[in-house]
Scaffold this motif. Structure first.
Motif, PDB file in Angstrom:
ATOM      1  N   ALA A 310      29.923  40.845  40.189  1.00  0.00           N
ATOM      2  CA  ALA A 310      29.865  39.441  40.598  1.00  0.00           C
ATOM      3  C   ALA A 310      31.024  39.163  41.552  1.00  0.00           C
ATOM      4  N   HIS A 311      30.874  38.107  42.343  1.00  0.00           N
ATOM      5  CA  HIS A 311      31.942  37.735  43.275  1.00  0.00           C
ATOM      6  C   HIS A 311      32.853  36.708  42.619  1.00  0.00           C
ATOM      7  N   LEU A 312      34.148  36.939  42.697  1.00  0.00           N
ATOM      8  CA  LEU A 312      35.135  36.000  42.165  1.00  0.00           C
ATOM      9  C   LEU A 312      35.398  34.939  43.221  1.00  0.00           C
ATOM     10  N   ASP A 313      34.800  33.768  43.027  1.00  0.00           N
ATOM     11  CA  ASP A 313      34.935  32.696  44.016  1.00  0.00           C
ATOM     12  C   ASP A 313      36.267  31.973  43.896  1.00  0.00           C
ATOM     13  N   SER A 314      36.781  31.837  42.682  1.00  0.00           N
ATOM     14  CA  SER A 314      38.079  31.171  42.493  1.00  0.00           C
ATOM     15  C   SER A 314      38.670  31.613  41.173  1.00  0.00           C
ATOM     16  N   GLY A 315      39.984  31.435  41.049  1.00  0.00           N
ATOM     17  CA  GLY A 315      40.692  31.845  39.851  1.00  0.00           C
ATOM     18  C   GLY A 315      41.158  33.284  39.939  1.00  0.00           C
ATOM     19  N   GLY A 316      41.727  33.765  38.847  1.00  0.00           N
ATOM     20  CA  GLY A 316      42.231  35.132  38.809  1.00  0.00           C
ATOM     21  C   GLY A 316      41.738  35.866  37.583  1.00  0.00           C
ATOM     22  N   VAL A 317      41.549  37.179  37.735  1.00  0.00           N
ATOM     23  CA  VAL A 317      41.120  38.007  36.611  1.00  0.00           C
ATOM     24  C   VAL A 317      41.882  39.327  36.639  1.00  0.00           C
ATOM     25  N   ARG A 318      41.866  39.983  35.491  1.00  0.00           N
ATOM     26  CA  ARG A 318      42.393  41.339  35.378  1.00  0.00           C
ATOM     27  C   ARG A 318      41.273  42.212  34.844  1.00  0.00           C
ATOM     28  N   ASP A 331      38.271  44.570  47.517  1.00  0.00           N
ATOM     29  CA  ASP A 331      38.977  43.835  48.569  1.00  0.00           C
ATOM     30  C   ASP A 331      38.193  42.602  49.017  1.00  0.00           C
ATOM     31  N   ALA A 332      36.858  42.688  48.927  1.00  0.00           N
ATOM     32  CA  ALA A 332      36.002  41.561  49.319  1.00  0.00           C
ATOM     33  C   ALA A 332      35.848  40.537  48.202  1.00  0.00           C
ATOM     34  N   GLY A 333      36.476  40.769  47.045  1.00  0.00           N
ATOM     35  CA  GLY A 333      36.464  39.775  45.972  1.00  0.00           C
ATOM     36  C   GLY A 333      35.488  40.040  44.850  1.00  0.00           C
ATOM     37  N   PHE A 334      34.862  41.223  44.812  1.00  0.00           N
ATOM     38  CA  PHE A 334      33.913  41.516  43.747  1.00  0.00           C
ATOM     39  C   PHE A 334      34.637  42.097  42.535  1.00  0.00           C
ATOM     40  N   THR A 348      35.719  31.088  38.546  1.00  0.00           N
ATOM     41  CA  THR A 348      34.368  30.865  39.052  1.00  0.00           C
ATOM     42  C   THR A 348      33.780  32.173  39.557  1.00  0.00           C
ATOM     43  N   LEU A 349      32.589  32.522  39.046  1.00  0.00           N
ATOM     44  CA  LEU A 349      31.899  33.756  39.418  1.00  0.00           C
ATOM     45  C   LEU A 349      30.564  33.439  40.074  1.00  0.00           C
ATOM     46  N   ASP A 350      30.132  34.316  40.974  1.00  0.00           N
ATOM     47  CA  ASP A 350      28.808  34.202  41.588  1.00  0.00           C
ATOM     48  C   ASP A 350      28.094  35.537  41.431  1.00  0.00           C
ATOM     49  N   PHE A 351      27.096  35.593  40.546  1.00  0.00           N
ATOM     50  CA  PHE A 351      26.315  36.805  40.341  1.00  0.00           C
ATOM     51  C   PHE A 351      25.242  36.983  41.422  1.00  0.00           C
ATOM     52  N   ASP A 352      25.009  35.955  42.227  1.00  0.00           N
ATOM     53  CA  ASP A 352      23.932  36.000  43.221  1.00  0.00           C
ATOM     54  C   ASP A 352      24.367  36.574  44.558  1.00  0.00           C
ATOM     55  N   ARG A 353      25.654  36.826  44.751  1.00  0.00           N
ATOM     56  CA  ARG A 353      26.145  37.348  46.035  1.00  0.00           C
ATOM     57  C   ARG A 353      25.824  38.830  46.179  1.00  0.00           C
TER      58      ARG A 353
END
Length: 353
Positions: A310-318, A331-334, A348-353
């Motif tokens: 999924a694409h990480l649209d906002s926020g931070g994860v580990r 690098d592209a945010g996935f 915020t995640l986007d599984f549709d990207r």
């Protein structure tokens, strides 16, 4: 959007003592849905005796279909000690049964084009590479393919006949070399494991490593890592190397107690719909999403298959670990939702990207 459909088992073929090939029939109405690229995989779903859902991912070994779409999909299943699904496949699945099968996914793929390609595979890692090589050689007359495969013994080697058929059909464009770790061959390469030093010495004898258009590495983690390091020693550009891990023994490390907030929310877009839900202490983003959207895509939950990308649209994860995404993707945010834990209160995640 990844979806499951029941597909009928058309054939079960014994490949070795511990491996079978399953052929799944694709009805006309679903042939466009199950159109796949060479190297992609399928996620199969069943339930354990206690009702627990089991999902496992298996690569498609049949070539990519033509414009009409596939009439059948063939996969290889190797028996894993203690493996719930592989045991089920070997002991219970029979022609005429149906299996819930997710639509094809995966980015360990090759778009046929002129060039010289090569693969290093171990064990069942031959499965996606068989589809890649067969599709490339059939569709692109200006392409060549070199396969270096490692296995335990001749008797444990999957798809021997399929690989031999490729050599018969394309004798001038398909090169095959096999190394066995537990059996000495009468001709060919000496037995032994394909470790970093051996690969560094062996590959230049088969081809010119730095001139290869694309490298495809597939198999257990140790083999893929050894091949990566050997190619780096041989000055092969990283951008030409593609990897897929089939098995990882170790469990991911526990998350540091001071890196993830104990409370927060995750917002996820999935199949065109978005929702926001609370994150429970210690859970991954996938676990939080699945509590509210059971249709969220996943398979291994081990950071290997990449189904939950999924694409990480906002926020931070580990991420606890990552064996599926290439550096360009991260690098592209996935991210892998099954391995991602929040480091901010909202994600915020986007599984549709």
């Amino acid at each position: 959007m990844a979806r499951f459909h029941p597909l009928r088992v058309a054939a079960v073929e014994q490949l070795t003592d511990d491996a079978v090939a399953l052929t799944l029939a694709v009805p006309p109405a679903l042939r466009d849905t199950y159109r796949h690229q060479p190297g992609q995989h399928l996620t199969l779903r069943t339930r354990d005796t206690d009702g627990t859902e089991i999902r496992r991912t298996y690569s498609i070994c049949s070539p990519a279909p033509g414009p009409e779409g596939p009439t059948a999909l063939r996969i290889g299943v190797r028996l894993v000690e203690g493996g719930a699904f592989s045991s089920y496949a070997h002991k219970k699945i029979a022609p005429g049964d149906t299996i819930d099968t997710m639509t094809p996914a995966g980015r360990f793929t090759l778009t046929p084009a002129p060039g010289h390609y090569a693969a290093v595979v171990g064990g069942s890692g031959i499965t996606p590479v068989l589809s890649i090589a067969a599709t490339l050689l059939r569709q692109e007359p200006e392409a060549r393919f070199c396969l270096l495969r490692g296995d335990r013994t001749t008797g444990s080697t999957m798809f021997l006949d399929d690989v031999a058929d490729l050599k018969d059909r394309y004798p001038d464009r398909f090169q095959i070399a096999t190394v066995l770790s537990r059996e000495q061959q009468e001709t060919g390469l000496p037995s032994g494991r394909l470790d970093r030093d051996r690969l560094t010495a062996l590959l230049p004898l088969l081809l010119t490593p730095e001139a290869i258009t694309g490298w495809y590495l597939c198999g257990p983690l140790g083999l893929v890592q050894n091949a990566q390091r050997a190619l780096r020693d041989l000055k092969v550009p990283r951008t030409r190397v593609h990897e897929e891990i089939f098995h990882v023994d170790s469990a991911p490390p526990p998350p540091p107690a001071d890196t993830a907030p104990t409370r927060g929310t995750v917002t996820a877009r999935l199949d065109g719909r978005s929702g926001t839900w609370p994150l429970h202490e210690g859970e991954t983003l996938l676990e939080a999403v699945l509590r509210n959207r059971p249709d969220a895509p996943y398979a291994c939950k081990g950071g290997v298959c990449g189904t939950c990308r999924a694409h990480l649209d906002s926020g931070g994860v580990r991420m606890d670990r990552n064996f599926a995404l290439e550096p360009e993707e991260t690098d592209a945010g996935f991210v892998l939702a099954c391995q991602s834990r929040p480091t901010t209160e909202t994600v915020t995640l986007d599984f549709d990207r």
